[in-house]
Design a protein around this motif. Structure first.
Motif, PDB file in Angstrom:
ATOM      1  N   MET A   1       0.837  -1.212   0.000  1.00 49.81           N
ATOM      2  CA  MET A   1       0.000   0.000   0.000  1.00 49.81           C
ATOM      3  C   MET A   1       0.862   1.249   0.000  1.00 49.81           C
ATOM      4  O   MET A   1       1.771   1.374   0.782  1.00 49.81           O
ATOM      5  CB  MET A   1      -0.897   0.027   1.246  1.00 49.81           C
ATOM      6  CG  MET A   1      -1.771   1.281   1.342  1.00 49.81           C
ATOM      7  SD  MET A   1      -2.644   1.431   2.918  1.00 49.81           S
ATOM      8  CE  MET A   1      -1.306   1.924   3.994  1.00 49.81           C
ATOM      9  N   ARG A   2       0.576   2.161  -0.922  1.00 48.13           N
ATOM     10  CA  ARG A   2       1.171   3.486  -0.876  1.00 48.13           C
ATOM     11  C   ARG A   2       0.016   4.493  -0.803  1.00 48.13           C
ATOM     12  O   ARG A   2      -0.340   4.950   0.269  1.00 48.13           O
ATOM     13  CB  ARG A   2       2.068   3.702  -2.104  1.00 48.13           C
ATOM     14  CG  ARG A   2       2.752   5.055  -2.140  1.00 48.13           C
ATOM     15  CD  ARG A   2       3.774   5.236  -1.042  1.00 48.13           C
ATOM     16  NE  ARG A   2       5.011   4.555  -1.309  1.00 48.13           N
ATOM     17  CZ  ARG A   2       6.214   5.019  -1.003  1.00 48.13           C
ATOM     18  NH1 ARG A   2       6.314   6.201  -0.420  1.00 48.13           N
ATOM     19  NH2 ARG A   2       7.298   4.319  -1.226  1.00 48.13           N
ATOM     20  N   PHE A   3      -0.572   4.817  -1.935  1.00 43.94           N
ATOM     21  CA  PHE A   3      -1.760   5.660  -1.937  1.00 43.94           C
ATOM     22  C   PHE A   3      -2.808   4.958  -2.790  1.00 43.94           C
ATOM     23  O   PHE A   3      -2.660   4.860  -4.001  1.00 43.94           O
ATOM     24  CB  PHE A   3      -1.427   7.061  -2.471  1.00 43.94           C
ATOM     25  CG  PHE A   3      -0.431   7.782  -1.612  1.00 43.94           C
ATOM     26  CD1 PHE A   3      -0.817   8.334  -0.411  1.00 43.94           C
ATOM     27  CD2 PHE A   3       0.893   7.876  -1.991  1.00 43.94           C
ATOM     28  CE1 PHE A   3       0.105   8.969   0.410  1.00 43.94           C
ATOM     29  CE2 PHE A   3       1.825   8.511  -1.189  1.00 43.94           C
ATOM     30  CZ  PHE A   3       1.424   9.062   0.016  1.00 43.94           C
ATOM     31  N   THR A  53       5.957  22.909  12.335  1.00 46.37           N
ATOM     32  CA  THR A  53       5.915  21.477  12.063  1.00 46.37           C
ATOM     33  C   THR A  53       4.522  21.057  11.629  1.00 46.37           C
ATOM     34  O   THR A  53       3.533  21.369  12.299  1.00 46.37           O
ATOM     35  CB  THR A  53       6.318  20.670  13.321  1.00 46.37           C
ATOM     36  OG1 THR A  53       7.596  21.101  13.767  1.00 46.37           O
ATOM     37  CG2 THR A  53       6.376  19.181  13.007  1.00 46.37           C
ATOM     38  N   VAL A  54       4.445  20.362  10.493  1.00 50.95           N
ATOM     39  CA  VAL A  54       3.204  19.781   9.993  1.00 50.95           C
ATOM     40  C   VAL A  54       3.497  18.322   9.675  1.00 50.95           C
ATOM     41  O   VAL A  54       4.562  17.815  10.002  1.00 50.95           O
ATOM     42  CB  VAL A  54       2.686  20.544   8.756  1.00 50.95           C
ATOM     43  CG1 VAL A  54       2.314  21.975   9.120  1.00 50.95           C
ATOM     44  CG2 VAL A  54       3.721  20.552   7.634  1.00 50.95           C
ATOM     45  N   VAL A  55       2.542  17.634   9.062  1.00 55.05           N
ATOM     46  CA  VAL A  55       2.798  16.240   8.709  1.00 55.05           C
ATOM     47  C   VAL A  55       2.520  16.013   7.230  1.00 55.05           C
ATOM     48  O   VAL A  55       1.652  16.657   6.636  1.00 55.05           O
ATOM     49  CB  VAL A  55       1.966  15.252   9.570  1.00 55.05           C
ATOM     50  CG1 VAL A  55       2.242  15.459  11.048  1.00 55.05           C
ATOM     51  CG2 VAL A  55       0.487  15.352   9.272  1.00 55.05           C
ATOM     52  N   LEU A  56       3.267  15.083   6.643  1.00 59.74           N
ATOM     53  CA  LEU A  56       3.053  14.616   5.277  1.00 59.74           C
ATOM     54  C   LEU A  56       2.819  13.114   5.296  1.00 59.74           C
ATOM     55  O   LEU A  56       3.470  12.380   6.053  1.00 59.74           O
ATOM     56  CB  LEU A  56       4.270  14.917   4.395  1.00 59.74           C
ATOM     57  CG  LEU A  56       4.340  16.227   3.631  1.00 59.74           C
ATOM     58  CD1 LEU A  56       5.617  16.278   2.804  1.00 59.74           C
ATOM     59  CD2 LEU A  56       3.121  16.438   2.730  1.00 59.74           C
ATOM     60  N   LEU A  57       1.924  12.654   4.459  1.00 59.30           N
ATOM     61  CA  LEU A  57       1.630  11.236   4.357  1.00 59.30           C
ATOM     62  C   LEU A  57       2.689  10.501   3.547  1.00 59.30           C
ATOM     63  O   LEU A  57       3.217  11.034   2.565  1.00 59.30           O
ATOM     64  CB  LEU A  57       0.287  11.024   3.674  1.00 59.30           C
ATOM     65  CG  LEU A  57      -0.960  11.507   4.406  1.00 59.30           C
ATOM     66  CD1 LEU A  57      -2.124  11.605   3.439  1.00 59.30           C
ATOM     67  CD2 LEU A  57      -1.309  10.556   5.549  1.00 59.30           C
ATOM     68  N   SER A  58       2.961   9.274   3.934  1.00 58.83           N
ATOM     69  CA  SER A  58       3.728   8.363   3.084  1.00 58.83           C
ATOM     70  C   SER A  58       2.853   7.202   2.617  1.00 58.83           C
ATOM     71  O   SER A  58       3.227   6.485   1.687  1.00 58.83           O
ATOM     72  CB  SER A  58       4.956   7.821   3.822  1.00 58.83           C
ATOM     73  OG  SER A  58       4.578   7.168   5.018  1.00 58.83           O
ATOM     74  N   ARG A  85       6.512  20.042  -5.989  1.00 61.62           N
ATOM     75  CA  ARG A  85       7.059  18.807  -6.558  1.00 61.62           C
ATOM     76  C   ARG A  85       6.226  17.592  -6.161  1.00 61.62           C
ATOM     77  O   ARG A  85       6.750  16.488  -6.055  1.00 61.62           O
ATOM     78  CB  ARG A  85       8.503  18.608  -6.073  1.00 61.62           C
ATOM     79  CG  ARG A  85       9.466  19.701  -6.491  1.00 61.62           C
ATOM     80  CD  ARG A  85      10.892  19.327  -6.110  1.00 61.62           C
ATOM     81  NE  ARG A  85      11.845  20.344  -6.501  1.00 61.62           N
ATOM     82  CZ  ARG A  85      13.163  20.242  -6.315  1.00 61.62           C
ATOM     83  NH1 ARG A  85      13.661  19.149  -5.729  1.00 61.62           N
ATOM     84  NH2 ARG A  85      13.976  21.209  -6.696  1.00 61.62           N
ATOM     85  N   ARG A  86       4.936  17.779  -5.992  1.00 60.09           N
ATOM     86  CA  ARG A  86       4.120  16.700  -5.421  1.00 60.09           C
ATOM     87  C   ARG A  86       3.984  15.487  -6.329  1.00 60.09           C
ATOM     88  O   ARG A  86       3.844  14.363  -5.845  1.00 60.09           O
ATOM     89  CB  ARG A  86       2.754  17.241  -5.030  1.00 60.09           C
ATOM     90  CG  ARG A  86       1.888  17.692  -6.179  1.00 60.09           C
ATOM     91  CD  ARG A  86       0.587  18.316  -5.659  1.00 60.09           C
ATOM     92  NE  ARG A  86       0.796  19.623  -5.075  1.00 60.09           N
ATOM     93  CZ  ARG A  86      -0.076  20.237  -4.300  1.00 60.09           C
ATOM     94  NH1 ARG A  86      -1.207  19.658  -3.975  1.00 60.09           N
ATOM     95  NH2 ARG A  86       0.167  21.444  -3.819  1.00 60.09           N
ATOM     96  N   GLU A  87       4.025  15.680  -7.628  1.00 56.63           N
ATOM     97  CA  GLU A  87       3.837  14.559  -8.537  1.00 56.63           C
ATOM     98  C   GLU A  87       4.983  13.554  -8.401  1.00 56.63           C
ATOM     99  O   GLU A  87       6.153  13.912  -8.472  1.00 56.63           O
ATOM    100  CB  GLU A  87       3.746  15.055  -9.987  1.00 56.63           C
ATOM    101  CG  GLU A  87       3.358  13.968 -10.974  1.00 56.63           C
ATOM    102  CD  GLU A  87       3.096  14.503 -12.371  1.00 56.63           C
ATOM    103  OE1 GLU A  87       2.874  13.688 -13.259  1.00 56.63           O
ATOM    104  OE2 GLU A  87       3.123  15.743 -12.553  1.00 56.63           O
ATOM    105  N   ASN A  88       4.628  12.299  -8.189  1.00 55.23           N
ATOM    106  CA  ASN A  88       5.598  11.202  -8.042  1.00 55.23           C
ATOM    107  C   ASN A  88       6.604  11.456  -6.912  1.00 55.23           C
ATOM    108  O   ASN A  88       7.747  10.998  -6.973  1.00 55.23           O
ATOM    109  CB  ASN A  88       6.350  10.962  -9.358  1.00 55.23           C
ATOM    110  CG  ASN A  88       5.419  10.577 -10.483  1.00 55.23           C
ATOM    111  OD1 ASN A  88       4.501   9.781 -10.290  1.00 55.23           O
ATOM    112  ND2 ASN A  88       5.648  11.144 -11.664  1.00 55.23           N
ATOM    113  N   SER A  89       6.169  12.166  -5.868  1.00 54.60           N
ATOM    114  CA  SER A  89       7.068  12.515  -4.768  1.00 54.60           C
ATOM    115  C   SER A  89       7.096  11.457  -3.676  1.00 54.60           C
ATOM    116  O   SER A  89       7.943  11.516  -2.781  1.00 54.60           O
ATOM    117  CB  SER A  89       6.640  13.853  -4.151  1.00 54.60           C
ATOM    118  OG  SER A  89       5.357  13.731  -3.550  1.00 54.60           O
TER     119      SER A  89
END
Length: 238
Positions: A1-3, A53-58, A85-89
């Motif tokens: 699982m990724r997205f 500080t925020v959060v980013l999903l993996s 740069r969100r695409e394919n990041s």
């Protein structure tokens, strides 16, 4: 699982199981130099920015009406580069909206202040998830919603009637998790309270309230993800 979740459709969500990984996000590790360079450009253009500080999903997936995922704490400077740069990041962004429903069924949104990254944009009072929004490593979506609404508008939704479930809309730009919060006062009265709070603030984050009274009442500056949420509400969904 990724997205792994349907895009551009409103999904019912009975539970949000998104956990905070204590390790660094791979995007932050792989782009450290570019993050620092971009941040210098960002603060030169807008010195009011703060590298909090925020959060980013993996990872994020929708399974059996639940959102399941993993996220990592990152500096806001990392988030700012990721936006470009969100695409394919290997990273995605999720955030929460308390959909504020007035006693007359109008929606009350806000317009962001001129010194913010989203200056002039209209959406429901909200902010990125932060480490403070996690309990034993698990995100507390309602805590985030109530906290952000209080900080931006002065309203306390902690005892407001809530919709019986969340919903989510995932697009290429991010995933919004939203829930109706009902306030008995009419929209004009709620807007007056918000305006009074903004007027008393030294450095308000928002310009002021925006009332939306029907599905075609789309204000200038409306963020793209808001139109389907507005249509969903006035269609009586959920």
């Amino acid at each position: 699982m990724r997205f792994d979740l349907p895009r551009n459709v409103i999904l019912p969500v009975d539970a949000v199981d998104v956990r905070l990984d204590p390790g660094p996000h791979p995007f932050a590790l792989d782009n450290a130099e570019a993050i620092a360079e971009n941040w210098q450009r960002e603060i030169s253009a807008n010195p009011a920015l703060f590298d909090g500080t925020v959060v980013l999903l993996s990872q994020l997936a929708w399974r059996d009406n639940s959102l399941v995922g993993r996220c990592h704490a990152v500096n806001y400077s990392t988030f700012m580069l990721w936006r470009k740069r969100r695409e394919n990041s290997g990273a995605e962004h999720a955030y929460a909206h308390a959909m504020l429903v007035a006693g007359d069924n109008a929606l009350v949104a806000i317009r962001m202040g001129p010194h913010t990254v989203n200056a002039g944009r209209v959406y429901f009072a909200a902010g990125s998830f932060e480490p403070i929004d996690f309990r034993d490593g698990l995100v507390d979506v309602d805590f985030n919603m109530i906290r952000e609404v209080r900080e931006e508008t002065g309203l306390d939704l902690s005892i407001a009637e809530r919709g019986h479930r969340y919903h989510a809309l995932s697009t290429n730009s991010g995933t919004v998790i939203f829930r109706r919060y009902h306030e008995p006062a009419p929209a004009d009265e709620i807007a007056r309270r918000i305006s009074a709070f903004v007027a008393a603030e030294t450095d308000p984050e928002i310009e002021g309230p925006v009332i939306i009274r029907h599905a075609a009442d789309l204000p200038d500056g409306l963020s793209a993800h808001m139109k389907p949420l507005i249509e969903w509400h006035f269609a009586g969904k959920g």
